[in-house]
Design a protein around this motif. Structure first.
Motif, PDB file in Angstrom:
ATOM      1  N   ASN A  78      44.645 -42.638 -92.488  1.00 56.60           N
ATOM      2  CA  ASN A  78      43.582 -43.742 -93.997  1.00 56.60           C
ATOM      3  C   ASN A  78      44.323 -44.743 -93.503  1.00 56.60           C
ATOM      4  O   ASN A  78      43.835 -45.424 -94.500  1.00 56.60           O
ATOM      5  N   GLN A  79      43.759 -45.406 -92.494  1.00 54.83           N
ATOM      6  CA  GLN A  79      43.215 -46.718 -92.119  1.00 54.83           C
ATOM      7  C   GLN A  79      41.975 -47.056 -91.339  1.00 54.83           C
ATOM      8  O   GLN A  79      41.719 -47.338 -90.837  1.00 54.83           O
ATOM      9  N   LEU A  80      40.776 -45.952 -92.367  1.00 54.95           N
ATOM     10  CA  LEU A  80      39.694 -46.428 -91.747  1.00 54.95           C
ATOM     11  C   LEU A  80      38.744 -48.218 -92.179  1.00 54.95           C
ATOM     12  O   LEU A  80      39.221 -48.304 -92.988  1.00 54.95           O
ATOM     13  N   ALA A  81      38.329 -48.396 -91.389  1.00 55.35           N
ATOM     14  CA  ALA A  81      37.795 -49.991 -91.478  1.00 55.35           C
ATOM     15  C   ALA A  81      36.597 -49.663 -92.455  1.00 55.35           C
ATOM     16  O   ALA A  81      36.167 -48.796 -92.685  1.00 55.35           O
ATOM     17  N   GLN A  82      36.134 -51.154 -93.066  1.00 58.53           N
ATOM     18  CA  GLN A  82      34.815 -51.527 -93.432  1.00 58.53           C
ATOM     19  C   GLN A  82      33.483 -50.540 -92.835  1.00 58.53           C
ATOM     20  O   GLN A  82      32.605 -50.627 -93.749  1.00 58.53           O
ATOM     21  N   ALA A  83      33.481 -51.444 -91.896  1.00 55.80           N
ATOM     22  CA  ALA A  83      32.336 -51.299 -91.098  1.00 55.80           C
ATOM     23  C   ALA A  83      32.479 -50.869 -89.244  1.00 55.80           C
ATOM     24  O   ALA A  83      33.971 -51.474 -88.565  1.00 55.80           O
ATOM     25  N   PHE A  84      31.900 -50.462 -88.577  1.00 58.28           N
ATOM     26  CA  PHE A  84      32.540 -49.437 -87.065  1.00 58.28           C
ATOM     27  C   PHE A  84      31.312 -50.319 -86.682  1.00 58.28           C
ATOM     28  O   PHE A  84      30.131 -50.024 -87.198  1.00 58.28           O
ATOM     29  N   LEU A  85      31.498 -50.853 -85.007  1.00 59.31           N
ATOM     30  CA  LEU A  85      30.343 -51.689 -84.753  1.00 59.31           C
ATOM     31  C   LEU A  85      30.711 -50.278 -82.997  1.00 59.31           C
ATOM     32  O   LEU A  85      31.335 -50.217 -82.880  1.00 59.31           O
ATOM     33  N   PHE A  86      28.959 -48.872 -82.320  1.00 60.59           N
ATOM     34  CA  PHE A  86      29.699 -48.526 -81.310  1.00 60.59           C
ATOM     35  C   PHE A  86      28.669 -49.089 -80.341  1.00 60.59           C
ATOM     36  O   PHE A  86      27.014 -49.071 -80.900  1.00 60.59           O
ATOM     37  N   CYS A  87      28.776 -49.639 -79.436  1.00 59.80           N
ATOM     38  CA  CYS A  87      28.006 -49.994 -78.632  1.00 59.80           C
ATOM     39  C   CYS A  87      28.442 -49.447 -76.275  1.00 59.80           C
ATOM     40  O   CYS A  87      29.689 -49.189 -76.741  1.00 59.80           O
ATOM     41  N   GLY A  88      27.113 -49.565 -75.810  1.00 59.95           N
ATOM     42  CA  GLY A  88      28.000 -49.036 -75.365  1.00 59.95           C
ATOM     43  C   GLY A  88      26.146 -48.648 -74.369  1.00 59.95           C
ATOM     44  O   GLY A  88      25.236 -48.863 -75.160  1.00 59.95           O
ATOM     45  N   PRO A  89      25.761 -47.854 -72.902  1.00 61.86           N
ATOM     46  CA  PRO A  89      24.251 -47.973 -72.296  1.00 61.86           C
ATOM     47  C   PRO A  89      23.739 -46.678 -73.270  1.00 61.86           C
ATOM     48  O   PRO A  89      24.648 -45.932 -74.190  1.00 61.86           O
ATOM     49  N   ARG A  90      22.760 -46.349 -72.859  1.00 61.30           N
ATOM     50  CA  ARG A  90      21.954 -45.055 -73.548  1.00 61.30           C
ATOM     51  C   ARG A  90      22.684 -43.903 -73.009  1.00 61.30           C
ATOM     52  O   ARG A  90      22.878 -43.521 -71.965  1.00 61.30           O
ATOM     53  N   GLY A  91      22.676 -42.663 -74.198  1.00 65.27           N
ATOM     54  CA  GLY A  91      23.006 -41.361 -73.528  1.00 65.27           C
ATOM     55  C   GLY A  91      24.374 -41.323 -73.752  1.00 65.27           C
ATOM     56  O   GLY A  91      24.587 -40.545 -73.115  1.00 65.27           O
ATOM     57  N   VAL A  92      25.571 -41.959 -73.970  1.00 61.32           N
ATOM     58  CA  VAL A  92      27.009 -41.644 -74.225  1.00 61.32           C
ATOM     59  C   VAL A  92      27.441 -41.252 -75.789  1.00 61.32           C
ATOM     60  O   VAL A  92      28.824 -41.394 -75.106  1.00 61.32           O
TER      61      VAL A  92
END
Length: 594
Positions: free
Chosen positions: A36-50
């Motif tokens: 129960n340690q969820l952040a208020q905002a997540f950023l998922f970054c990386g190349p396409r299709g992963v």
């Protein structure tokens, strides 16, 4: 007929455990949900299709699941999971920032955030391609992203993290997705092929995985295309025909022709590649990669660096055992130089053909160097005077220096014949050189050496011979012999009308620092010209000087800028420096400068 669903959608992961190749991401998210340690905002970054958007959807569904399993996975049976799977969830919203990138769209989103969720514990907003938002939209989004309501969670996804404002990045937990490994992708394609009742070859799936360049969605699209092309029989040949890929066999045959010095066969193979419609630059880049793989296969510990199937690894291993490291390194150097000069050449095909011809003559150059050394050994042995050769009759007396007085002459003959002669122990050719010295430094011994000395010298000579056989010759070179060959090569280049390279070689005397040749140049243009002719220079000097460890570097001289005097004051200062009496004259008559 049922509507066809592409594999990228049909087999899209629905749980964290089914995500391919992103274990570091999924484990972190599962632990955050479990604790129960969820952040208020997540950023998922990386190349396409992963798997960025896929993981965002799985996270959103699992957060609002009413019956989370012990493995921290969504149950898929509760009302929240079913509504999400049917696309009718009121608590999970997706926004495509590529088409909704204005400040009005973000203000509308902020107005929705103020409304608490109707079902579930959280209200989740997935914003895809977030880097497409305008500057004003980012600024409008900042305050809400920093202090959202307790029930709101933002999941942002992007392929270009560098385009996002630092103020946005500082408000998010950032997760970097990796490119999916070839082995993981091939295994996933094999599982899908088994479920779809598609016959396949492992080599074909590996080629698809390599062509996808880390993107699983691209691999699944190619998989569907080739399944239709091959009528559900996915073979290696069908893959390379459909994707227009250069077959491994071309490069294996080409390296075999290079090793056997069959220049005509090498040119015919290249011509066949061009007739198939492949680009020459793509061919030479593939050849460089093939030679690199052969070098990697030389060491068993580095076999894991090859992203190919087991069958292809076996072929690489067999061919690398037949080729020497010296040949492969020289061929790789030639291919690399050809790839650099290919783009700027007007006759690009000639550049590649010239590189192939040079590769085909590498074996001859190495053999010529080795034969030159062995011939020198024979010549040195023939020139030895008879006075320095050891007398064979003295050998038994040296060994039996203290014979027993009771032994009769009749018994001494068989005893002498039973003892091996130390003079015959080392091979004649190896005894022509002393260990640890320069080539040709022959040191004959008048007295017969002891057995320990003979065997010690023999082991050292065998090491020298093994180095020669492997092409790793490091002969000590005197500066006089080097400068003689250097000037000879310069004259040859002049005769071949390569005046620019001749001028650079003769403008400044080169320096020899061990096995490194240092040449002074005046500017970058001369440095580039010398680098283009580097292969020809080294190929000549390595053979002539019998040292295949030679290398060449350039050193740019510092140019001193002389500023010309323009003003009256500057001209006067120059004159005073030449004749200080002028300053005394000016002060005596109180003169000024006009």
């Amino acid at each position: 007929m049922d509507n066809f669903i592409v594999s990228a959608r049909k087999y899209r992961p629905v749980t964290f455990d089914s995500v391919v190749g992103q274990l570091h991401i999924t484990n972190t998210l599962k632990n955050a949900i479990h604790n129960n340690q969820l952040a208020q905002a997540f950023l998922f970054c990386g190349p396409r299709g992963v798997g960025k958007t896929t993981c965002a959807r799985i996270l959103a569904k699992t957060i609002n699941c009413e019956h989370i399993s012990e493995n921290t996975e969504a149950c898929g049976e509760c009302d929240s999971c079913k509504s999400f799977q049917n696309g009718a969830s009121f608590s999970i919203h997706e926004l495509d920032a590529a088409s909704n990138n204005s400040v009005d769209d973000i203000r509308s989103l902020i107005e929705q955030v103020r409304i608490p969720p109707q079902t579930g514990k959280y209200k989740i907003y997935i914003i895809d391609e977030v880097h497409m938002l305008s500057q004003a939209a980012f600024n409008a989004f900042l305050k809400t992203l920093e202090e959202p309501p307790a029930y709101a969670i933002f999941i942002l996804a992007t392929t270009e993290k560098h385009k996002i404002l630092p103020t946005i990045l500082s408000r998010c937990q950032i997760f970097d997705f990796n490119r999916i490994k070839v082995e993981d992708m091939a295994n996933h394609l094999a599982n899908i092929a088994t479920k779809e009742n598609v016959t396949f070859e492992a080599d074909g799936l590996h080629v698809i995985a390599q062509k996808a360049d880390g993107g699983l969605r691209d691999a699944l699209s190619m998989f569907d295309q080739i399944v239709s092309f091959s009528n559900r029989n996915l073979t290696y040949q069908a893959v390379i025909d459909n994707l227009n890929i250069l077959d491994y066999d071309y490069y294996f045959k080409l390296m075999q022709a290079i090793a056997q010095e069959e220049a005509a066969e090498a040119l015919l193979i290249f011509n066949n590649v061009l007739n198939k419609g492949f680009d020459g630059g793509h061919f030479i880049a593939g050849l460089s990669n093939h030679i690199r793989n052969l070098l990697v296969t030389k060491e068993p510990r580095t076999l894991k660096l090859l992203d190919v199937s087991e069958n292809i690894k076996k072929k690489y291993y067999e061919q690398s055992a037949e080729l020497s490291s010296g040949l492969l390194l020289s061929a790789l150097n030639i291919a690399n130089q050809c790839e650099i000069s290919y783009r700027s050449s007007k006759n690009q095909r000639l550049q590649i053909e010239l590189a192939l011809l040079k590769m085909c003559h590498l074996s001859s150059a190495i053999k010529l160097g080795l034969n030159g050394v062995s011939a020198t050994q024979v010549d040195v042995k023939k020139k030895l005077p008879e006075s320095v050769k050891p007398a064979p009759a003295a050998a038994p007396k040296t060994i039996l220096s203290t014979p027993a007085p009771s032994v009769k002459n009749e018994a001494s003959a068989p005893l002498k014949s039973a003892i091996p002669s130390p003079v015959k122990a080392p091979e004649p050719e190896k005894k022509s050189f002393s260990s640890g010295k320069g080539w040709g430094s022959f040191k004959p011994s008048v007295a017969v050496p002891s057995l320990a000395t003979v065997f010690e010298e023999k082991s050292v000579d065998e090491e020298e011979e093994s180095d020669l056989v492997q092409g790793n010759e490091f002969r000590e070179i005197t500066f006089n012999s080097f400068i003689s060959k250097w000037n000879t090569l310069a004259e040859k280049l002049k005769a071949e009308n390569r005046i620019t390279l001749y001028t650079i070689m003769t403008a400044n005397e080169p320096r020899l620092n061990g096995n490194i040749i240092e040449v002074d140049v005046e500017n970058m243009v001369q440095s580039d010209q010398l680098k283009e002719g580097k292969i020809d220079i080294l190929n000549y000097l390595r053979v002539e000087l019998k040292n295949f460890a030679l290398d060449l570097t350039t050193h740019q001289l510092e140019q001193t800028v002389i500023r010309k005097a323009y003003t009256s004051q500057e001209k006067y200062q120059v004159m005073v420096e030449k004749n200080p009496a002028l300053e005394t004259l000016r002060k005596t008559f109180n003169l000024g400068l006009s």
